[in-house]
Design a protein around this motif. Structure first.
Motif, mmCIF file in Angstrom:
data_model
loop_
_atom_site.group_PDB
_atom_site.id
_atom_site.type_symbol
_atom_site.label_atom_id
_atom_site.label_comp_id
_atom_site.label_asym_id
_atom_site.label_seq_id
_atom_site.Cartn_x
_atom_site.Cartn_y
_atom_site.Cartn_z
ATOM 1 N N SER A 1 0.828 -1.204 0.000
ATOM 2 C CA SER A 1 0.000 0.000 0.000
ATOM 3 C C SER A 1 0.870 1.263 0.000
ATOM 4 O O SER A 1 0.511 2.253 -0.638
ATOM 5 C CB SER A 1 -0.966 0.005 1.190
ATOM 6 N N ASP A 2 2.025 1.223 0.674
ATOM 7 C CA ASP A 2 2.948 2.369 0.646
ATOM 8 C C ASP A 2 3.479 2.604 -0.765
ATOM 9 O O ASP A 2 3.560 3.747 -1.223
ATOM 10 C CB ASP A 2 4.127 2.139 1.597
ATOM 11 N N ILE A 3 3.827 1.543 -1.468
ATOM 12 C CA ILE A 3 4.347 1.670 -2.826
ATOM 13 C C ILE A 3 3.273 2.194 -3.772
ATOM 14 O O ILE A 3 3.524 3.071 -4.600
ATOM 15 C CB ILE A 3 4.913 0.319 -3.322
ATOM 16 N N VAL A 4 2.048 1.676 -3.653
ATOM 17 C CA VAL A 4 0.944 2.118 -4.509
ATOM 18 C C VAL A 4 0.632 3.592 -4.257
ATOM 19 O O VAL A 4 0.429 4.369 -5.196
ATOM 20 C CB VAL A 4 -0.301 1.234 -4.286
ATOM 21 N N GLU A 5 0.613 4.000 -2.988
ATOM 22 C CA GLU A 5 0.372 5.413 -2.649
ATOM 23 C C GLU A 5 1.430 6.319 -3.253
ATOM 24 O O GLU A 5 1.113 7.368 -3.816
ATOM 25 C CB GLU A 5 0.396 5.596 -1.125
ATOM 26 N N THR A 6 2.686 5.904 -3.152
ATOM 27 C CA THR A 6 3.785 6.701 -3.694
ATOM 28 C C THR A 6 3.658 6.842 -5.202
ATOM 29 O O THR A 6 3.841 7.922 -5.758
ATOM 30 C CB THR A 6 5.139 6.052 -3.339
ATOM 31 N N GLY A 7 3.318 5.752 -5.873
ATOM 32 C CA GLY A 7 3.165 5.794 -7.326
ATOM 33 C C GLY A 7 2.020 6.689 -7.768
ATOM 34 O O GLY A 7 2.166 7.493 -8.700
ATOM 35 N N LYS A 8 0.888 6.588 -7.091
ATOM 36 C CA LYS A 8 -0.269 7.410 -7.465
ATOM 37 C C LYS A 8 -0.048 8.885 -7.138
ATOM 38 O O LYS A 8 -0.466 9.763 -7.878
ATOM 39 C CB LYS A 8 -1.519 6.899 -6.755
ATOM 40 N N ARG A 9 0.630 9.139 -6.020
ATOM 41 C CA ARG A 9 0.872 10.519 -5.602
ATOM 42 C C ARG A 9 1.781 11.256 -6.576
ATOM 43 O O ARG A 9 1.634 12.451 -6.791
ATOM 44 C CB ARG A 9 1.477 10.516 -4.193
ATOM 45 N N THR A 10 2.709 10.537 -7.206
ATOM 46 C CA THR A 10 3.663 11.173 -8.116
ATOM 47 C C THR A 10 3.173 11.205 -9.557
ATOM 48 O O THR A 10 3.876 11.693 -10.430
ATOM 49 C CB THR A 10 5.019 10.459 -8.059
ATOM 50 N N GLY A 11 1.985 10.674 -9.822
ATOM 51 C CA GLY A 11 1.398 10.813 -11.150
ATOM 52 C C GLY A 11 1.613 9.643 -12.092
ATOM 53 O O GLY A 11 1.311 9.743 -13.277
ATOM 54 N N ILE B 1 10.401 7.758 -9.521
ATOM 55 C CA ILE B 1 11.637 7.018 -9.264
ATOM 56 C C ILE B 1 12.352 7.591 -8.050
ATOM 57 O O ILE B 1 12.834 6.847 -7.189
ATOM 58 C CB ILE B 1 12.532 7.038 -10.514
ATOM 59 N N ASP B 2 12.413 8.923 -7.953
ATOM 60 C CA ASP B 2 13.060 9.549 -6.792
ATOM 61 C C ASP B 2 12.318 9.222 -5.496
ATOM 62 O O ASP B 2 12.940 8.956 -4.465
ATOM 63 C CB ASP B 2 13.130 11.067 -6.966
ATOM 64 N N ALA B 3 10.990 9.247 -5.545
ATOM 65 C CA ALA B 3 10.200 8.968 -4.346
ATOM 66 C C ALA B 3 10.366 7.517 -3.907
ATOM 67 O O ALA B 3 10.453 7.225 -2.708
ATOM 68 C CB ALA B 3 8.728 9.274 -4.597
ATOM 69 N N LEU B 4 10.420 6.602 -4.867
ATOM 70 C CA LEU B 4 10.603 5.195 -4.510
ATOM 71 C C LEU B 4 11.995 4.957 -3.928
ATOM 72 O O LEU B 4 12.161 4.137 -3.030
ATOM 73 C CB LEU B 4 10.386 4.295 -5.725
ATOM 74 N N ARG B 5 12.985 5.655 -4.419
ATOM 75 C CA ARG B 5 14.347 5.492 -3.901
ATOM 76 C C ARG B 5 14.491 6.064 -2.495
ATOM 77 O O ARG B 5 15.091 5.437 -1.630
ATOM 78 C CB ARG B 5 15.345 6.198 -4.804
ATOM 79 N N SER B 6 13.966 7.263 -2.299
ATOM 80 C CA SER B 6 14.244 7.964 -1.034
ATOM 81 C C SER B 6 13.272 7.598 0.085
ATOM 82 O O SER B 6 13.694 7.339 1.210
ATOM 83 C CB SER B 6 14.228 9.469 -1.263
ATOM 84 N N THR B 7 11.989 7.568 -0.191
ATOM 85 C CA THR B 7 11.018 7.396 0.893
ATOM 86 C C THR B 7 10.613 5.951 1.138
ATOM 87 O O THR B 7 9.936 5.683 2.118
ATOM 88 C CB THR B 7 9.732 8.199 0.610
ATOM 89 N N LEU B 8 11.020 5.047 0.278
ATOM 90 C CA LEU B 8 10.603 3.658 0.430
ATOM 91 C C LEU B 8 11.476 2.964 1.469
ATOM 92 O O LEU B 8 12.656 2.699 1.231
ATOM 93 C CB LEU B 8 10.699 2.926 -0.906
ATOM 94 N N ILE B 9 10.907 2.710 2.629
ATOM 95 C CA ILE B 9 11.603 1.994 3.697
ATOM 96 C C ILE B 9 10.793 0.735 3.978
ATOM 97 O O ILE B 9 9.655 0.812 4.434
ATOM 98 C CB ILE B 9 11.726 2.856 4.969
ATOM 99 N N LEU B 10 11.388 -0.408 3.683
ATOM 100 C CA LEU B 10 10.691 -1.675 3.876
ATOM 101 C C LEU B 10 11.008 -2.252 5.246
ATOM 102 O O LEU B 10 12.159 -2.195 5.702
ATOM 103 C CB LEU B 10 11.098 -2.668 2.795
ATOM 104 N N PRO B 11 10.016 -2.827 5.902
ATOM 105 C CA PRO B 11 10.267 -3.444 7.209
ATOM 106 C C PRO B 11 11.071 -4.735 7.041
ATOM 107 O O PRO B 11 11.129 -5.300 5.948
ATOM 108 C CB PRO B 11 8.858 -3.724 7.741
ATOM 109 N N PRO B 12 11.686 -5.200 8.112
ATOM 110 C CA PRO B 12 12.417 -6.469 8.025
ATOM 111 C C PRO B 12 11.465 -7.618 7.703
ATOM 112 O O PRO B 12 10.322 -7.634 8.140
ATOM 113 C CB PRO B 12 13.038 -6.651 9.407
ATOM 114 N N GLY B 13 11.936 -8.545 6.923
ATOM 115 C CA GLY B 13 11.115 -9.687 6.550
ATOM 116 C C GLY B 13 10.432 -9.540 5.211
ATOM 117 O O GLY B 13 9.718 -10.424 4.778
#
Length: 114
Positions: free
Chosen positions: A33-43, A94-106
């Motif tokens: 859901s974080d990845i989908v939100e980031t993608g939609k937010r950036t257009g 691409i910039d948003a996925l690189r910088s703000t994408l923090i995945l939890p362990p596992g």
């Protein structure tokens, strides 16, 4: 007989394919859901998340090596997978996925571009 010509394809669309894999489905869904939100937010156009089949590995272990040979314990490990396609990503995406994408362990991630 005249040969039929195949239509010429237009310019290839750029696509980012993200595959996520993890053992806990709740953590995995939160990450998708974080990845989908980031993608939609950036257009960008986001397709997914697509639920892929869950693999289940079962292990049988003897409880005691010598006594009670018929007594066994069974364990299973379920691996949940998700697929997300981001079509026509912008530079912001691409910039948003690189910088703000923090995945939890596992959670394991594989990113493929085409």
């Amino acid at each position: 007989m005249a040969k039929q010509e195949k239509p010429v394809k237009g310019p290839a669309r750029q696509k980012i394919r993200i595959r996520l894999k993890g053992y806990d489905p709740r953590v995995l869904d939160r990450s998708t859901s974080d990845i989908v939100e980031t993608g939609k937010r950036t257009g960008a156009t986001v397709v997914g998340p697509i639920f892929l089949p869950t693999t289940c590995e079962k292990y049988t272990v003897l409880r005691s090596p010598n006594i009670d040979r018929k007594s066994r314990e069974q364990f299973e490990q379920r691996t949940h997978r998700r697929l997300i396609d981001i079509l026509d990503p912008t530079s912001k995406t691409i910039d948003a996925l690189r910088s703000t994408l923090i995945l939890p362990p596992g959670v394991d991630i594989k990113i493929k571009t085409s």
